[in-house]
Design a protein around this motif. Structure first.
Motif, PDB file in Angstrom:
ATOM      1  N   PHE A 126      -1.379   6.345   0.383  1.00  0.00           N
ATOM      2  CA  PHE A 126      -0.711   5.183   0.980  1.00  0.00           C
ATOM      3  C   PHE A 126      -1.608   3.972   0.794  1.00  0.00           C
ATOM      4  N   VAL A 127      -1.012   2.811   0.962  1.00  0.00           N
ATOM      5  CA  VAL A 127      -1.738   1.549   0.774  1.00  0.00           C
ATOM      6  C   VAL A 127      -1.929   0.880   2.131  1.00  0.00           C
ATOM      7  N   ALA A 128      -3.142   0.443   2.402  1.00  0.00           N
ATOM      8  CA  ALA A 128      -3.464  -0.288   3.627  1.00  0.00           C
ATOM      9  C   ALA A 128      -4.085  -1.624   3.259  1.00  0.00           C
ATOM     10  N   GLU A 182      -5.621   3.648  -0.153  1.00  0.00           N
ATOM     11  CA  GLU A 182      -6.049   2.554  -1.030  1.00  0.00           C
ATOM     12  C   GLU A 182      -6.226   1.296  -0.192  1.00  0.00           C
ATOM     13  N   LEU A 183      -7.426   0.781  -0.159  1.00  0.00           N
ATOM     14  CA  LEU A 183      -7.743  -0.397   0.649  1.00  0.00           C
ATOM     15  C   LEU A 183      -8.679  -1.309  -0.127  1.00  0.00           C
ATOM     16  N   ALA A 184      -8.244  -2.546  -0.374  1.00  0.00           N
ATOM     17  CA  ALA A 184      -9.055  -3.551  -1.082  1.00  0.00           C
ATOM     18  C   ALA A 184      -9.532  -3.042  -2.432  1.00  0.00           C
ATOM     19  N   GLY A 185      -8.647  -2.346  -3.138  1.00  0.00           N
ATOM     20  CA  GLY A 185      -8.969  -1.882  -4.476  1.00  0.00           C
ATOM     21  C   GLY A 185      -9.786  -0.612  -4.529  1.00  0.00           C
ATOM     22  N   THR A 186     -10.098  -0.034  -3.377  1.00  0.00           N
ATOM     23  CA  THR A 186     -10.894   1.189  -3.329  1.00  0.00           C
ATOM     24  C   THR A 186     -10.091   2.303  -2.666  1.00  0.00           C
ATOM     25  N   THR A 187     -10.169   3.500  -3.208  1.00  0.00           N
ATOM     26  CA  THR A 187      -9.463   4.649  -2.637  1.00  0.00           C
ATOM     27  C   THR A 187     -10.458   5.548  -1.909  1.00  0.00           C
ATOM     28  N   SER A 188     -10.125   5.907  -0.675  1.00  0.00           N
ATOM     29  CA  SER A 188     -10.987   6.785   0.109  1.00  0.00           C
ATOM     30  C   SER A 188     -10.151   7.885   0.761  1.00  0.00           C
ATOM     31  N   LYS A 189     -10.810   8.982   1.107  1.00  0.00           N
ATOM     32  CA  LYS A 189     -10.150  10.124   1.726  1.00  0.00           C
ATOM     33  C   LYS A 189     -10.134   9.952   3.244  1.00  0.00           C
ATOM     34  N   VAL A 190      -8.955  10.127   3.853  1.00  0.00           N
ATOM     35  CA  VAL A 190      -8.826   9.992   5.306  1.00  0.00           C
ATOM     36  C   VAL A 190      -7.894  11.064   5.846  1.00  0.00           C
ATOM     37  N   LEU A 191      -7.951  11.240   7.163  1.00  0.00           N
ATOM     38  CA  LEU A 191      -7.036  12.126   7.879  1.00  0.00           C
ATOM     39  C   LEU A 191      -6.305  11.328   8.947  1.00  0.00           C
ATOM     40  N   LEU A 192      -5.041  11.631   9.144  1.00  0.00           N
ATOM     41  CA  LEU A 192      -4.293  11.032  10.237  1.00  0.00           C
ATOM     42  C   LEU A 192      -4.767  11.670  11.541  1.00  0.00           C
TER      43      LEU A 192
END
Length: 216
Positions: free
Chosen positions: A3-5, A63-73
């Motif tokens: 998802f995109v933030a 995806e945040l500010a051009g960088t993709t990181s792994k997250v959990l809800l």
């Protein structure tokens, strides 16, 4: 899933209200070695994503500010009666740190078991998700549980199922082997013979007639 933030500069009740009115949902990302970061997400895209089971139980690509990181809800706040997500929380994932998550249990095959097919029992799932711990790379989207071997008078316990590789259950309250699925025998209704059913009615009728005759 991904998802995109977007970065969120303003905070506070008023700023969050204006954000929601513009079709966005305020949120936060925390964890890891960096400070928590305020974000905003498109509400409609988020609403549809939240309807998918995998969004709740999988490692997500944000995806945040051009960088993709792994997250959990980690948390979702809904409006009491409107179809509106008020706030959402995500946790950053460290690939070298074990996770603690709730993973859905997908049951199948109950109708093929002798408990259902032969003995007409009812199969009642008691646990629909399981607390587990594992490395991020081993986190399953769900855990499949085969019920085709169920028999009358026997329940399915945690130790009866095979967990995916690298996944361990989180035990609480001293119950190291809780029941996941119970098997309930069919309700037996005793049939009253026709003669026995008629006799009380006939006796009552005769008693009524005798009482009426005595009054005359």
């Amino acid at each position: 899933m991904n998802f995109v933030a977007f970065e969120r500069a303003k905070q506070g009740t008023g700023a969050s209200r204006r954000l929601r009115n513009s079709g966005k949902t305020p949120g936060i990302v925390y964890g890891g070695s960096v400070e928590p970061q305020r974000i905003e997400v498109d509400h409609n895209a988020l609403w549809h994503a939240l309807k998918k089971e995998a969004f709740h139980s999988s490692v997500l690509d944000m995806e945040l500010a051009g960088t993709t990181s792994k997250v959990l809800l980690r948390d979702v706040q809904y409006h009491p009666y409107k179809q509106l997500v008020l706030h959402i929380d995500f946790q950053r994932v460290d690939e070298k740190t074990r996770l603690h998550m709730k993973v859905p249990l997908h049951y199948s095959g109950a109708e093929e078991s002798s408990a259902v097919k032969v003995d007409k029992c009812m199969v009642n799932p008691i646990v629909n998700e399981l607390d587990v711990t594992c490395m991020p790379s081993d986190l399953p989207e769900f855990i499949a549980v085969d019920l085709s071997k169920l028999e009358k008078g026997a329940s399915l316990h945690l130790k009866d199922i095979k967990l995916p590789r690298g996944v361990a259950p989180v035990i609480r309250g001293g119950q190291n082997n809780p029941v996941l699925v119970s098997v309930v025998p069919p309700l037996v209704v005793a049939e009253v013979p026709a003669a026995d059913a008629v006799a009380p009615a006939a006796a009552a009728d005769a008693k009524g007639k005798a009482k009426a005759k005595s009054k005359k």
